[in-house]
Design a protein around this motif. Structure first.
Motif, PDB file in Angstrom:
ATOM      1  N   UNK A 154      31.873 -15.532  91.284  1.00  0.00           N
ATOM      2  CA  UNK A 154      31.398 -16.651  90.461  1.00  0.00           C
ATOM      3  C   UNK A 154      30.938 -16.201  89.083  1.00  0.00           C
ATOM      4  N   UNK A 155      30.584 -14.935  88.953  1.00  0.00           N
ATOM      5  CA  UNK A 155      30.161 -14.418  87.640  1.00  0.00           C
ATOM      6  C   UNK A 155      31.300 -14.483  86.623  1.00  0.00           C
ATOM      7  N   UNK A 156      32.535 -14.517  87.109  1.00  0.00           N
ATOM      8  CA  UNK A 156      33.682 -14.563  86.201  1.00  0.00           C
ATOM      9  C   UNK A 156      33.741 -15.873  85.415  1.00  0.00           C
ATOM     10  N   UNK A 157      33.107 -16.936  85.947  1.00  0.00           N
ATOM     11  CA  UNK A 157      33.093 -18.221  85.240  1.00  0.00           C
ATOM     12  C   UNK A 157      31.702 -18.525  84.669  1.00  0.00           C
ATOM     13  N   UNK A 158      30.838 -17.512  84.669  1.00  0.00           N
ATOM     14  CA  UNK A 158      29.510 -17.678  84.082  1.00  0.00           C
ATOM     15  C   UNK A 158      28.490 -18.331  84.974  1.00  0.00           C
ATOM     16  N   UNK A 159      28.712 -18.286  86.310  1.00  0.00           N
ATOM     17  CA  UNK A 159      27.770 -18.917  87.235  1.00  0.00           C
ATOM     18  C   UNK A 159      26.605 -18.006  87.604  1.00  0.00           C
ATOM     19  N   UNK A 160      26.628 -16.772  87.145  1.00  0.00           N
ATOM     20  CA  UNK A 160      25.541 -15.844  87.434  1.00  0.00           C
ATOM     21  C   UNK A 160      25.709 -15.155  88.773  1.00  0.00           C
ATOM     22  N   UNK A 161      24.615 -14.612  89.273  1.00  0.00           N
ATOM     23  CA  UNK A 161      24.671 -13.875  90.528  1.00  0.00           C
ATOM     24  C   UNK A 161      24.916 -12.396  90.315  1.00  0.00           C
ATOM     25  N   UNK A 162      24.944 -11.654  91.406  1.00  0.00           N
ATOM     26  CA  UNK A 162      25.070 -10.197  91.328  1.00  0.00           C
ATOM     27  C   UNK A 162      26.436  -9.742  90.827  1.00  0.00           C
ATOM     28  N   UNK A 163      27.395 -10.644  90.818  1.00  0.00           N
ATOM     29  CA  UNK A 163      28.698 -10.309  90.254  1.00  0.00           C
ATOM     30  C   UNK A 163      28.628  -9.978  88.770  1.00  0.00           C
ATOM     31  N   UNK A 164      27.550 -10.429  88.096  1.00  0.00           N
ATOM     32  CA  UNK A 164      27.375 -10.104  86.675  1.00  0.00           C
ATOM     33  C   UNK A 164      27.391  -8.593  86.465  1.00  0.00           C
ATOM     34  N   UNK A 165      26.684  -7.861  87.326  1.00  0.00           N
ATOM     35  CA  UNK A 165      26.661  -6.405  87.216  1.00  0.00           C
ATOM     36  C   UNK A 165      28.049  -5.823  87.488  1.00  0.00           C
ATOM     37  N   UNK A 166      28.736  -6.377  88.463  1.00  0.00           N
ATOM     38  CA  UNK A 166      30.051  -5.842  88.835  1.00  0.00           C
ATOM     39  C   UNK A 166      31.038  -5.988  87.680  1.00  0.00           C
ATOM     40  N   UNK A 167      31.110  -7.188  87.095  1.00  0.00           N
ATOM     41  CA  UNK A 167      32.043  -7.405  85.989  1.00  0.00           C
ATOM     42  C   UNK A 167      31.624  -6.630  84.743  1.00  0.00           C
ATOM     43  N   UNK A 168      30.307  -6.513  84.527  1.00  0.00           N
ATOM     44  CA  UNK A 168      29.824  -5.735  83.390  1.00  0.00           C
ATOM     45  C   UNK A 168      30.190  -4.260  83.565  1.00  0.00           C
ATOM     46  N   UNK A 169      30.023  -3.764  84.789  1.00  0.00           N
ATOM     47  CA  UNK A 169      30.363  -2.373  85.066  1.00  0.00           C
ATOM     48  C   UNK A 169      31.847  -2.102  84.919  1.00  0.00           C
ATOM     49  N   UNK A 170      32.679  -3.065  85.326  1.00  0.00           N
ATOM     50  CA  UNK A 170      34.123  -2.900  85.160  1.00  0.00           C
ATOM     51  C   UNK A 170      34.497  -2.832  83.675  1.00  0.00           C
ATOM     52  N   UNK A 171      33.852  -3.689  82.872  1.00  0.00           N
ATOM     53  CA  UNK A 171      34.136  -3.701  81.431  1.00  0.00           C
ATOM     54  C   UNK A 171      33.693  -2.396  80.770  1.00  0.00           C
ATOM     55  N   UNK A 172      32.580  -1.828  81.284  1.00  0.00           N
ATOM     56  CA  UNK A 172      32.036  -0.591  80.708  1.00  0.00           C
ATOM     57  C   UNK A 172      32.621   0.662  81.358  1.00  0.00           C
ATOM     58  N   UNK A 173      33.402   0.466  82.434  1.00  0.00           N
ATOM     59  CA  UNK A 173      33.903   1.575  83.257  1.00  0.00           C
ATOM     60  C   UNK A 173      32.713   2.437  83.701  1.00  0.00           C
ATOM     61  N   UNK A 174      31.706   1.769  84.257  1.00  0.00           N
ATOM     62  CA  UNK A 174      30.466   2.422  84.670  1.00  0.00           C
ATOM     63  C   UNK A 174      30.210   2.112  86.146  1.00  0.00           C
ATOM     64  N   UNK A 175      30.377   3.122  86.989  1.00  0.00           N
ATOM     65  CA  UNK A 175      30.224   2.911  88.430  1.00  0.00           C
ATOM     66  C   UNK A 175      28.798   2.539  88.831  1.00  0.00           C
ATOM     67  N   UNK A 176      27.824   3.071  88.100  1.00  0.00           N
ATOM     68  CA  UNK A 176      26.430   2.772  88.433  1.00  0.00           C
ATOM     69  C   UNK A 176      26.128   1.288  88.258  1.00  0.00           C
ATOM     70  N   UNK A 177      26.635   0.687  87.206  1.00  0.00           N
ATOM     71  CA  UNK A 177      26.413  -0.738  86.974  1.00  0.00           C
ATOM     72  C   UNK A 177      27.148  -1.557  88.029  1.00  0.00           C
ATOM     73  N   UNK A 178      28.353  -1.128  88.392  1.00  0.00           N
ATOM     74  CA  UNK A 178      29.097  -1.823  89.455  1.00  0.00           C
ATOM     75  C   UNK A 178      28.309  -1.786  90.757  1.00  0.00           C
ATOM     76  N   UNK A 179      27.798  -0.598  91.109  1.00  0.00           N
ATOM     77  CA  UNK A 179      27.043  -0.447  92.355  1.00  0.00           C
ATOM     78  C   UNK A 179      25.729  -1.226  92.320  1.00  0.00           C
ATOM     79  N   UNK A 180      25.168  -1.402  91.121  1.00  0.00           N
ATOM     80  CA  UNK A 180      23.918  -2.173  90.995  1.00  0.00           C
ATOM     81  C   UNK A 180      24.125  -3.616  91.413  1.00  0.00           C
ATOM     82  N   UNK A 181      25.361  -4.104  91.324  1.00  0.00           N
ATOM     83  CA  UNK A 181      25.661  -5.441  91.811  1.00  0.00           C
ATOM     84  C   UNK A 181      26.202  -5.432  93.223  1.00  0.00           C
ATOM     85  N   UNK A 182      27.032  -4.434  93.539  1.00  0.00           N
ATOM     86  CA  UNK A 182      27.700  -4.387  94.836  1.00  0.00           C
ATOM     87  C   UNK A 182      26.733  -4.073  95.980  1.00  0.00           C
ATOM     88  N   UNK A 183      25.813  -3.133  95.763  1.00  0.00           N
ATOM     89  CA  UNK A 183      24.910  -2.733  96.850  1.00  0.00           C
ATOM     90  C   UNK A 183      23.936  -3.845  97.231  1.00  0.00           C
TER      91      UNK A 183
END
Length: 210
Positions: free
Chosen positions: A158-187
């Motif tokens: 849902x973060x892909x359409x701006x609805x918020x939630x922990x997916x925000x970290x996942x998509x931000x981490x993908x854009x930054x190529x940063x595994x720590x940010x991805x895990x901050x949302x995934x875990x």
């Protein structure tokens, strides 16, 4: 910077996004239960609707989540706010296990118990509320459990359409190529799914024993 340090330094945002995630899942599950359980009851009362209702729910389940969000965007009122759209999509995804488990649970009730209730003079409504639903509750909760875990996972998209939630970290981490940010949302999302699964599993077990 380690993952733990990132979570501590950004704990306010983590808690805020976790709250948004819980809101999306909670609202969607409330709607899904309010729609799915009555539909599950309906198909046990009107068997000819079984294929249409379950077939429709099956078709929705096969649509990729991002595609479903895209299909719903043009909808009036719904598409105006991302959280409404996300809640509707999550509700649609949660329907299949709720409808199926409700119908299976009711159909699995021992017919001799139902006939005994009918012999005592119970109406169809009384049989449903006093006999069939209580005995099927363990199976219905199992459906709620499956639907909740699915919703927690899909809500990250849902973060892909701006609805918020922990997916925000996942998509931000993908854009930054940063595994720590991805895990901050995934875990945290995984922890929510595990907590929901264990909590509802305990409720299911207690109801089955009862």
């Amino acid at each position: 910077m380690g993952l733990w340090q990132f979570l501590v330094q950004n704990r306010k945002e983590v808690l805020e996004l976790t709250g948004e995630h819980l809101w999306l899942v909670g609202a969607a599950m409330t709607l899904a239960v309010a729609i799915g359980v009555p539909l599950g009851i309906l198909v046990t009362r009107v068997p000819r609707l079984n294929k249409a209702v379950l077939g429709g729910a099956n078709i929705i389940q096969t649509i990729p989540s991002l595609a479903l969000f895209g299909f719903l965007l043009p909808a009036p009122w719904i598409g105006e706010r991302a959280d409404r759209l996300a809640i509707l999509a999550l509700t649609l995804y949660a329907l299949l296990p709720l409808i199926r488990n409700t119908s299976v649970g009711i159909q699995g009730v021992d017919r001799t118990v139902v006939e005994a209730g009918r012999g005592m003079g119970m109406t169809d409504r009384q049989l449903l509320w006093r006999v069939e639903l209580p005995l099927a509750m363990g199976v219905i909760i199992a459906g709620v459990r499956v639907a909740t875990v699915i919703s927690v996972g899909v809500a990250t998209i849902a973060a892909a359409i701006g609805a918020g939630g922990l997916g925000e970290f996942i998509f931000r981490g993908l854009a930054m190529v940063n595994n720590q940010v991805i895990l901050a949302g995934a875990i945290p999302a995984s922890c929510l799914a595990l907590a929901a699964d264990m909590g509802l599993g305990w409720v299911e077990k207690r109801l089955s024993q009862w």
